[in-house]
Design a protein around this motif. Sequence first.
Motif, PDB file in Angstrom:
ATOM      1  N   MET A   1       0.959  -1.180   0.060  1.00  0.00           N
ATOM      2  CA  MET A   1       0.170  -0.064  -0.085  1.00  0.00           C
ATOM      3  C   MET A   1       0.811   1.211  -0.133  1.00  0.00           C
ATOM      4  O   MET A   1       2.205   1.420   0.504  1.00  0.00           O
ATOM      5  CB  MET A   1      -0.858  -0.113   1.222  1.00  0.00           C
ATOM      6  N   GLN A   2       0.195   2.447  -0.721  1.00  0.00           N
ATOM      7  CA  GLN A   2       1.027   3.358  -0.481  1.00  0.00           C
ATOM      8  C   GLN A   2       0.164   4.593   0.151  1.00  0.00           C
ATOM      9  O   GLN A   2      -0.791   4.875  -0.371  1.00  0.00           O
ATOM     10  CB  GLN A   2       1.347   4.054  -2.071  1.00  0.00           C
ATOM     11  N   ILE A   3       0.556   5.125   1.104  1.00  0.00           N
ATOM     12  CA  ILE A   3      -0.001   5.973   1.953  1.00  0.00           C
ATOM     13  C   ILE A   3       0.034   7.272   1.240  1.00  0.00           C
ATOM     14  O   ILE A   3       1.403   8.175   1.430  1.00  0.00           O
ATOM     15  CB  ILE A   3       0.197   6.040   3.474  1.00  0.00           C
ATOM     16  N   ASN A   4      -0.694   7.978   0.369  1.00  0.00           N
ATOM     17  CA  ASN A   4      -0.841   9.031   0.044  1.00  0.00           C
ATOM     18  C   ASN A   4      -1.168  10.392   0.720  1.00  0.00           C
ATOM     19  O   ASN A   4      -0.803  11.478   0.642  1.00  0.00           O
ATOM     20  CB  ASN A   4      -1.490   9.167  -1.330  1.00  0.00           C
TER      21      ASN A   4
ATOM     22  N   GLN B   1      -8.804   5.778   6.033  1.00  0.00           N
ATOM     23  CA  GLN B   1      -8.573   5.320   4.706  1.00  0.00           C
ATOM     24  C   GLN B   1      -7.625   4.376   4.481  1.00  0.00           C
ATOM     25  O   GLN B   1      -7.933   3.221   4.165  1.00  0.00           O
ATOM     26  CB  GLN B   1      -8.263   6.358   3.605  1.00  0.00           C
ATOM     27  N   TRP B   2      -6.327   4.522   4.990  1.00  0.00           N
ATOM     28  CA  TRP B   2      -5.439   3.723   5.135  1.00  0.00           C
ATOM     29  C   TRP B   2      -5.282   2.599   6.276  1.00  0.00           C
ATOM     30  O   TRP B   2      -4.717   1.359   6.078  1.00  0.00           O
ATOM     31  CB  TRP B   2      -4.033   4.464   4.960  1.00  0.00           C
TER      32      TRP B   2
ATOM     33  N   ALA C   1      -6.828  -0.782   5.609  1.00  0.00           N
ATOM     34  CA  ALA C   1      -6.255  -1.463   4.557  1.00  0.00           C
ATOM     35  C   ALA C   1      -5.040  -2.141   5.292  1.00  0.00           C
ATOM     36  O   ALA C   1      -4.535  -3.291   5.039  1.00  0.00           O
ATOM     37  CB  ALA C   1      -5.906  -0.840   3.555  1.00  0.00           C
ATOM     38  N   PHE C   2      -4.437  -1.293   6.273  1.00  0.00           N
ATOM     39  CA  PHE C   2      -3.210  -1.848   6.807  1.00  0.00           C
ATOM     40  C   PHE C   2      -3.589  -2.941   7.650  1.00  0.00           C
ATOM     41  O   PHE C   2      -2.679  -3.945   7.767  1.00  0.00           O
ATOM     42  CB  PHE C   2      -2.578  -0.518   7.662  1.00  0.00           C
TER      43      PHE C   2
ATOM     44  N   GLY D   1       5.194   3.163   2.041  1.00  0.00           N
ATOM     45  CA  GLY D   1       4.467   2.239   2.807  1.00  0.00           C
ATOM     46  C   GLY D   1       4.589   0.852   3.186  1.00  0.00           C
ATOM     47  O   GLY D   1       5.751   0.265   2.362  1.00  0.00           O
TER      48      GLY D   1
ATOM     49  N   PHE E   1     -12.229  -1.993   0.631  1.00  0.00           N
ATOM     50  CA  PHE E   1     -11.194  -1.082   0.099  1.00  0.00           C
ATOM     51  C   PHE E   1     -11.485  -0.086  -0.939  1.00  0.00           C
ATOM     52  O   PHE E   1     -11.726   0.941  -0.981  1.00  0.00           O
ATOM     53  CB  PHE E   1      -9.809  -1.643  -0.160  1.00  0.00           C
TER      54      PHE E   1
ATOM     55  N   VAL F   1      -5.071   6.260  -0.607  1.00  0.00           N
ATOM     56  CA  VAL F   1      -4.258   5.357  -0.291  1.00  0.00           C
ATOM     57  C   VAL F   1      -4.382   4.616  -1.501  1.00  0.00           C
ATOM     58  O   VAL F   1      -5.203   4.368  -2.123  1.00  0.00           O
ATOM     59  CB  VAL F   1      -4.763   4.633   0.851  1.00  0.00           C
TER      60      VAL F   1
END
Length: 167
Positions: free
Chosen positions: A24-27, A34-35, A38-39, A68, A99, A110
């Motif tokens: 995942m990329q935490i934007n 949001q993240w 998913a995490f 991430g 998600f 994310v």
Amino acid sequence: MSRVVPGRMTHQYDGELVVFHIGMQINRPWRVDQWFPAFMAMPRMLRELMSDPGSGLLGSHVLLGAGGPYVVQYWSSIDKLYAYAAAPEQAHRPAWTAFNRRARKAAGAVGIWHETFLVERAESIYVSTRPMGLPGATRVVPIGSRHDRARARLADGRTTGAAEPAA
């Protein structure tokens, strides 16, 4: 924690081998709503998979990348990986649906990514480490003199770095 295996080791594995990277990329770090879900979904999936010897998951490693967390997984077959991803009764499908529902409400907060590699041949060397990577997911074997160089281990194909047969 597993013990350090002294010496020059490699992996041995016969059969289909799949390496799967997912992360995942935490934007938008402030969008924890949001993240964070998913995490938290990945540890549940990994526990589910590791508790089922028939799942096809041979092993995994959680890592932290620039954007991430991500996981490197080793699978015994592409069919088992895809079967898990599509199974409605397993943890992945509901997590993926949730998600996507959250992502529609906060687009770009994310990101999720994955890469799948069907491995034809692989080479590895581990010197005085704990079992990790391919040897951690498959079998740790000593590197024999015939396989001292990376080129020789790779040329050996599926049973890369196999210990030399007993005379």
